[in-house]
Design a protein around this motif. Sequence first.
Motif, mmCIF file in Angstrom:
data_model
loop_
_atom_site.group_PDB
_atom_site.id
_atom_site.type_symbol
_atom_site.label_atom_id
_atom_site.label_comp_id
_atom_site.label_asym_id
_atom_site.label_seq_id
_atom_site.Cartn_x
_atom_site.Cartn_y
_atom_site.Cartn_z
ATOM 1 N N GLY A 39 -5.114 -2.189 6.062
ATOM 2 C CA GLY A 39 -4.543 -1.224 6.996
ATOM 3 C C GLY A 39 -5.308 0.095 6.971
ATOM 4 O O GLY A 39 -5.637 0.664 8.014
ATOM 5 N N CYS A 40 -5.578 0.586 5.763
ATOM 6 C CA CYS A 40 -6.261 1.877 5.617
ATOM 7 C C CYS A 40 -7.776 1.702 5.597
ATOM 8 O O CYS A 40 -8.507 2.677 5.724
ATOM 9 N N CYS A 54 -7.062 -1.814 0.857
ATOM 10 C CA CYS A 54 -6.044 -2.062 1.881
ATOM 11 C C CYS A 54 -6.700 -2.291 3.239
ATOM 12 O O CYS A 54 -7.530 -1.495 3.674
ATOM 13 N N ASN A 70 -0.095 4.139 0.737
ATOM 14 C CA ASN A 70 -0.592 5.067 1.746
ATOM 15 C C ASN A 70 -0.006 4.746 3.120
ATOM 16 O O ASN A 70 0.608 5.595 3.760
ATOM 17 N N CYS A 71 -0.159 3.475 3.568
ATOM 18 C CA CYS A 71 0.320 3.113 4.909
ATOM 19 C C CYS A 71 1.519 2.163 4.852
ATOM 20 O O CYS A 71 2.008 1.727 5.887
ATOM 21 N N CYS A 124 0.849 -1.190 0.000
ATOM 22 C CA CYS A 124 0.000 0.000 0.000
ATOM 23 C C CYS A 124 0.887 1.243 0.000
ATOM 24 O O CYS A 124 1.819 1.343 0.793
HETATM 25 ZN ZN LIG Z 1 -2.844 0.979 3.471
#
Ligand SMILES: [Zn+2]
Length: 284
Positions: free
Chosen positions: A257-258, A255, A209-210, A207
């Motif tokens: 995580g996000c 994702c 983003n994270c 990802c």
């Molecule tokens: Zn993520």
Amino acid sequence: SLTCQKVHWNDGHKTKCKVNSAQTANTKSFSGVALVPARGTSTISKKPTEVLFPYNEFVELFNWEKPGFPPRGLLNCGNSCFANVVLQCLASTRPLVAYLLEKGHRKECRRSDWCFLCELQIHIERSSQSLHPFSPTNILSRLPNIGGNLGYGRQEDAHEFMRFAIDTMQSVCLDEFGGEKAVDRSSQETTLIQHIFGGHLQSQVICTNCNKISNQCENMMDLTVEINGDASSLEECLDQFTVKEWLHGENMYKCDGCNDYVKAWKRLTILWAPNILTIALKRF
Ligand SMILES: [Zn+2]
Ligand SMILES: [Zn+2]
Ligand SMILES: [Zn+2]
């Protein structure tokens, strides 16, 4: 020394070292491909609870020292070239041939109906003895029994036939232990057929983003590799197969995580290579 290594290897090192090979697989790479970090959540399969076919016995078959037999011509009995080429490949797959000729499957077969592995044994025995080309009608006439929509006398796809043939042999192996439902997933990967053709393909997504890394590992019996553009060698095709793919736009990645759709990198790698690798080249 090389001799020690060989002894160690023949002793079945590969089964004992799955964890290590899984870790080092990521550090090896084809030229020009950026490395992907090996950390992250992973679904590498657990140790099998039961080994269905001892790996050291497979190694003996793999190192079978008999010269085998010269290739025997197969007659085309009407659109059967797709099946004949696959049968020729199987008849040259040393551990499979060694198993069928030395140990044999038919005596121990648990199937009451038609069995591909029984017929393949008859086919291999015939190939090893025959002085003349012959038609493998014992197999061709029963194509619908092997799987899918395969039909006798029709032009079919060689790769599809190969997949069905290998899947059928795998399920015959599992029958001995009560069938697919009676054997846990990781133990299913310890049949003779899996020792010969099985490997692990890893799909890794990062990802952007994270930075969460997610590794999905799945069993593979062959690789389907595209020939893109002006690729001029198998190595180049494999480079392209393992190249990082940018997931964005309509292909955005969900994702964990996000908990959102994000842009991400995705990459396929061969985590654990099969002992005998089948590559199907896709041309279009
Ligand atoms: Zn993520
Ligand atoms: Zn090792
Ligand atoms: Zn059988």
